[in-house]
Design a protein around this motif. Structure first.
Motif, PDB file in Angstrom:
ATOM      1  N   UNK A  19       0.832  -1.202   0.000  1.00  0.00           N
ATOM      2  CA  UNK A  19       0.000   0.000   0.000  1.00  0.00           C
ATOM      3  C   UNK A  19       0.870   1.257   0.000  1.00  0.00           C
ATOM      4  N   UNK A  20       0.587   2.152  -0.940  1.00  0.00           N
ATOM      5  CA  UNK A  20       1.338   3.396  -1.081  1.00  0.00           C
ATOM      6  C   UNK A  20       0.630   4.479  -0.259  1.00  0.00           C
ATOM      7  N   UNK A  21       1.394   5.106   0.635  1.00  0.00           N
ATOM      8  CA  UNK A  21       0.795   5.986   1.640  1.00  0.00           C
ATOM      9  C   UNK A  21       1.374   7.395   1.575  1.00  0.00           C
ATOM     10  N   UNK A  22       0.506   8.372   1.794  1.00  0.00           N
ATOM     11  CA  UNK A  22       0.903   9.772   1.933  1.00  0.00           C
ATOM     12  C   UNK A  22       0.531  10.220   3.342  1.00  0.00           C
ATOM     13  N   UNK A  23       1.482  10.853   4.035  1.00  0.00           N
ATOM     14  CA  UNK A  23       1.272  11.293   5.412  1.00  0.00           C
ATOM     15  C   UNK A  23       0.974  12.788   5.465  1.00  0.00           C
ATOM     16  N   UNK A  24       0.114  13.179   6.411  1.00  0.00           N
ATOM     17  CA  UNK A  24      -0.238  14.584   6.572  1.00  0.00           C
ATOM     18  C   UNK A  24      -0.210  14.945   8.058  1.00  0.00           C
ATOM     19  N   UNK A  25       0.446  16.060   8.381  1.00  0.00           N
ATOM     20  CA  UNK A  25       0.503  16.503   9.771  1.00  0.00           C
ATOM     21  C   UNK A  25       0.252  17.994   9.896  1.00  0.00           C
ATOM     22  N   UNK A  26      -0.407  18.385  10.968  1.00  0.00           N
ATOM     23  CA  UNK A  26      -0.685  19.791  11.253  1.00  0.00           C
ATOM     24  C   UNK A  26       0.148  20.222  12.454  1.00  0.00           C
ATOM     25  N   UNK A  27       1.008  21.227  12.246  1.00  0.00           N
ATOM     26  CA  UNK A  27       1.828  21.745  13.335  1.00  0.00           C
ATOM     27  C   UNK A  27       1.148  22.962  13.952  1.00  0.00           C
ATOM     28  N   UNK A  87       6.685  21.396  19.901  1.00  0.00           N
ATOM     29  CA  UNK A  87       7.870  20.867  20.593  1.00  0.00           C
ATOM     30  C   UNK A  87       8.186  19.437  20.174  1.00  0.00           C
ATOM     31  N   UNK A  88       7.150  18.658  19.849  1.00  0.00           N
ATOM     32  CA  UNK A  88       7.377  17.260  19.490  1.00  0.00           C
ATOM     33  C   UNK A  88       6.820  16.906  18.106  1.00  0.00           C
ATOM     34  N   UNK A  89       6.536  17.924  17.295  1.00  0.00           N
ATOM     35  CA  UNK A  89       5.872  17.669  16.009  1.00  0.00           C
ATOM     36  C   UNK A  89       6.722  16.796  15.084  1.00  0.00           C
ATOM     37  N   UNK A  90       7.993  17.149  14.926  1.00  0.00           N
ATOM     38  CA  UNK A  90       8.860  16.394  14.010  1.00  0.00           C
ATOM     39  C   UNK A  90       8.996  14.934  14.445  1.00  0.00           C
ATOM     40  N   UNK A 150       6.898  13.273  16.177  1.00  0.00           N
ATOM     41  CA  UNK A 150       5.597  12.645  15.993  1.00  0.00           C
ATOM     42  C   UNK A 150       5.387  12.225  14.550  1.00  0.00           C
ATOM     43  N   UNK A 151       5.821  13.066  13.611  1.00  0.00           N
ATOM     44  CA  UNK A 151       5.695  12.721  12.180  1.00  0.00           C
ATOM     45  C   UNK A 151       6.608  11.544  11.830  1.00  0.00           C
ATOM     46  N   UNK A 152       7.814  11.512  12.406  1.00  0.00           N
ATOM     47  CA  UNK A 152       8.709  10.382  12.161  1.00  0.00           C
ATOM     48  C   UNK A 152       8.105   9.103  12.720  1.00  0.00           C
ATOM     49  N   UNK A 153       7.472   9.228  13.874  1.00  0.00           N
ATOM     50  CA  UNK A 153       6.814   8.081  14.483  1.00  0.00           C
ATOM     51  C   UNK A 153       5.651   7.602  13.620  1.00  0.00           C
ATOM     52  N   UNK A 154       4.915   8.540  13.026  1.00  0.00           N
ATOM     53  CA  UNK A 154       3.815   8.170  12.129  1.00  0.00           C
ATOM     54  C   UNK A 154       4.347   7.373  10.945  1.00  0.00           C
ATOM     55  N   UNK A 155       5.496   7.768  10.435  1.00  0.00           N
ATOM     56  CA  UNK A 155       6.126   7.033   9.336  1.00  0.00           C
ATOM     57  C   UNK A 155       6.512   5.622   9.771  1.00  0.00           C
ATOM     58  N   UNK A 156       7.078   5.511  10.973  1.00  0.00           N
ATOM     59  CA  UNK A 156       7.458   4.195  11.495  1.00  0.00           C
ATOM     60  C   UNK A 156       6.228   3.311  11.720  1.00  0.00           C
ATOM     61  N   UNK A 157       5.158   3.923  12.220  1.00  0.00           N
ATOM     62  CA  UNK A 157       3.921   3.172  12.430  1.00  0.00           C
ATOM     63  C   UNK A 157       3.372   2.650  11.110  1.00  0.00           C
ATOM     64  N   UNK A 158       3.436   3.485  10.075  1.00  0.00           N
ATOM     65  CA  UNK A 158       2.945   3.089   8.752  1.00  0.00           C
ATOM     66  C   UNK A 158       3.738   1.903   8.211  1.00  0.00           C
ATOM     67  N   UNK A 159       5.052   1.947   8.387  1.00  0.00           N
ATOM     68  CA  UNK A 159       5.898   0.827   7.937  1.00  0.00           C
ATOM     69  C   UNK A 159       5.587  -0.434   8.730  1.00  0.00           C
ATOM     70  N   UNK A 160       5.350  -0.269  10.029  1.00  0.00           N
ATOM     71  CA  UNK A 160       4.994  -1.413  10.865  1.00  0.00           C
ATOM     72  C   UNK A 160       3.704  -2.055  10.385  1.00  0.00           C
ATOM     73  N   UNK A 161       2.767  -1.230   9.895  1.00  0.00           N
ATOM     74  CA  UNK A 161       1.486  -1.741   9.385  1.00  0.00           C
ATOM     75  C   UNK A 161       1.597  -2.305   7.977  1.00  0.00           C
ATOM     76  N   UNK A 162       2.801  -2.216   7.374  1.00  0.00           N
ATOM     77  CA  UNK A 162       3.008  -2.786   6.041  1.00  0.00           C
ATOM     78  C   UNK A 162       2.876  -1.804   4.908  1.00  0.00           C
ATOM     79  N   UNK A 163       2.780  -0.515   5.212  1.00  0.00           N
ATOM     80  CA  UNK A 163       2.630   0.490   4.169  1.00  0.00           C
ATOM     81  C   UNK A 163       3.965   1.043   3.683  1.00  0.00           C
ATOM     82  N   UNK A 164       3.959   1.630   2.495  1.00  0.00           N
ATOM     83  CA  UNK A 164       5.132   2.272   1.905  1.00  0.00           C
ATOM     84  C   UNK A 164       4.884   3.775   1.889  1.00  0.00           C
TER      85      UNK A 164
END
Length: 417
Positions: A12-20, A26-29, A31-45
């Motif tokens: 699955x090809x995924x696009x991530x979106x975040x609102x700062x 203070x922790x936005x960046x 959090x976005x990196x973590x979202x990317x890691x979570x997506x990979x853990x779920x099997x997404x690209x």
């Protein structure tokens, strides 16, 4: 060969979106990196990522109209299957975004729920995840014709499945009630086991920490290779609470419980669903807070865990902080919490350092006792050794003169001899 390739499951090809915003800058960046890691853990690209600074999220689309157009264009160019927002979407925002972008849209909460559905192994764990997913998805079923059609597969669709999501609200509520009844029965069994451990006089230790900090590795190292549980360098590698016996000295024995790892913005539905599992951490004598020293965001992780500990009313329990993965940490690393042990559980001496640190903590916590044990009760000596830290045993004419340290909660065992 061609047919085999065509039949392979497409990633699955995924696009991530975040609102700062001011609240999360203070922790936005991280959090976005973590979202990317979570997506990979779920099997997404992860193909692309968009962020936007705003005073507050847009009530209709979470993001502004201009950014929405950019994302729509990126979806077409990148052949995106799924858009994942880092923030919790309201049911209406979810519908609006799917109508505007014409692809499946989920948020961080649904992604985490999806991973939990993938990781749950026990009957209890699977029930808890299903309860959390149905509770989360229930208000999102109204007016979600196109949304439901996109839930047929891929990220965000693990667990209950399309057929259950298409049930009317009354049937879903009935299913949630059935799960709650089943979980109450499981909790009764868990409570019985907890009571047995309390009555047995065993000192109880609990592992707590951010996901992927190394809790399962620590449990395996302390328990022994013949009783290993699953461990892997990924988010939420294990979910189900596990309790095993460990030896801290040749005779002193304690129970060690590993609980689910925490994460930023852990869905409230999961905290509620896993309440009985998390309560395992509330019924211990000592908490070991495991921290990944190699993670540059470890201080944010620490604060996340401390907040959840406060929410779960765990602050009254003594804590030993363990900075793990020191072999990968920066050379100028300085711990921010104390008392603390710095180590790597994967090193040859890691487990021994940890045992030594735990024993030092126990010496601070335990109370001194002296006991006169007659020779006729000598058969109770092995049990005393398992329960207390023995300092000295002197054989006298009338019996053994024993001195040592024991948990205040277990002093009754000595008083009853």
């Amino acid at each position: 060969m061609k047919n085999l390739i065509e039949n392979e499951e497409k990633q699955e090809r995924v696009l991530l979106v975040g609102i700062e915003t001011f609240e999360n800058e203070a922790y936005f960046e991280s959090s976005m990196q973590e979202l990317s890691d979570l997506t990979k853990t779920a099997g997404g690209l992860v193909v692309d990522s968009f962020t936007q600074k705003r005073d507050k999220p847009d009530s209709r689309y979470m993001i502004g109209s201009g950014k929405l157009e950019q994302i729509h264009w990126a979806i077409e160019v990148g052949e995106i299957d799924t858009v994942i927002f880092n923030d919790r979407l309201t049911p209406r925002q979810n519908v609006n975004l799917e109508n505007a972008l014409d692809v499946k849209v989920i948020d961080r909460m649904q992604l985490i729920l999806d991973i939990f559905a993938l990781r749950a192994r026990s009957h209890e764990g699977m029930l808890q995840v299903e309860q959390a997913q149905l509770t989360y998805l229930l208000p999102r079923l109204v007016g979600q014709g196109i949304a439901l059609s996109r839930q047929a597969g891929g990220i965000g669709s693990k667990g209950p499945g399309e057929s259950k999501l298409e049930m009317d609200r009354r049937h879903i509520r009935k299913r949630i009630e059935d799960i709650e009844k089943a979980l109450k029965k499981v909790e009764q069994t868990r409570e019985t086991m907890r009571n047995k451990r309390t009555k047995s006089g065993i000192f109880k230790i609990g592992l707590i920490g951010y996901t992927n900090a190394g809790k399962s590795s620590i449990m395996n190292a302390l328990v022994g290779e013949d009783k290993e549980q699953y461990e892997k360098d990924e988010l939420f590698a294990t979910l189900d609470s596990t309790t095993k016996m460990i030896k801290l000295t040749d005779s002193f024995t304690a129970s060690l419980t590993d609980t689910v790892g925490f994460i930023q913005n852990l869905p409230t539905e999961l905290i509620k669903a896993f309440k009985s599992t998390l309560e395992e951490a509330a019924n211990v004598d000592l908490l070991i807070h495991v921290i990944d020293a190699s993670n540059p965001d470890h201080e944010i992780h620490e604060q996340t865990v401390l907040k959840i500990m406060k929410d779960l009313d765990l602050e009254k329990i003594p804590v030993l902080n363990v900075y793990n993965k020191m072999d990968k940490a920066q050379s100028d690393f300085i711990p921010t919490l104390s008392p603390a042990i710095q180590m790597s559980i994967k090193s040859r001496e890691g487990a021994q350092w940890l045992k030594t640190g735990i024993l030092e903590k126990l010496h601070e916590m335990f109370e001194h006792f002296e006991l006169q044990l007659s020779y006729s009760k000598a058969y109770q000596l092995p049990e005393i050794r398992k329960t207390a830290l023995i300092e000295e045993i002197i054989e006298e004419e009338e019996g053994y003169q024993i001195s040592g340290l024991i948990s205040k909660n277990l002093m009754w065992k000595i008083d009853n001899l």
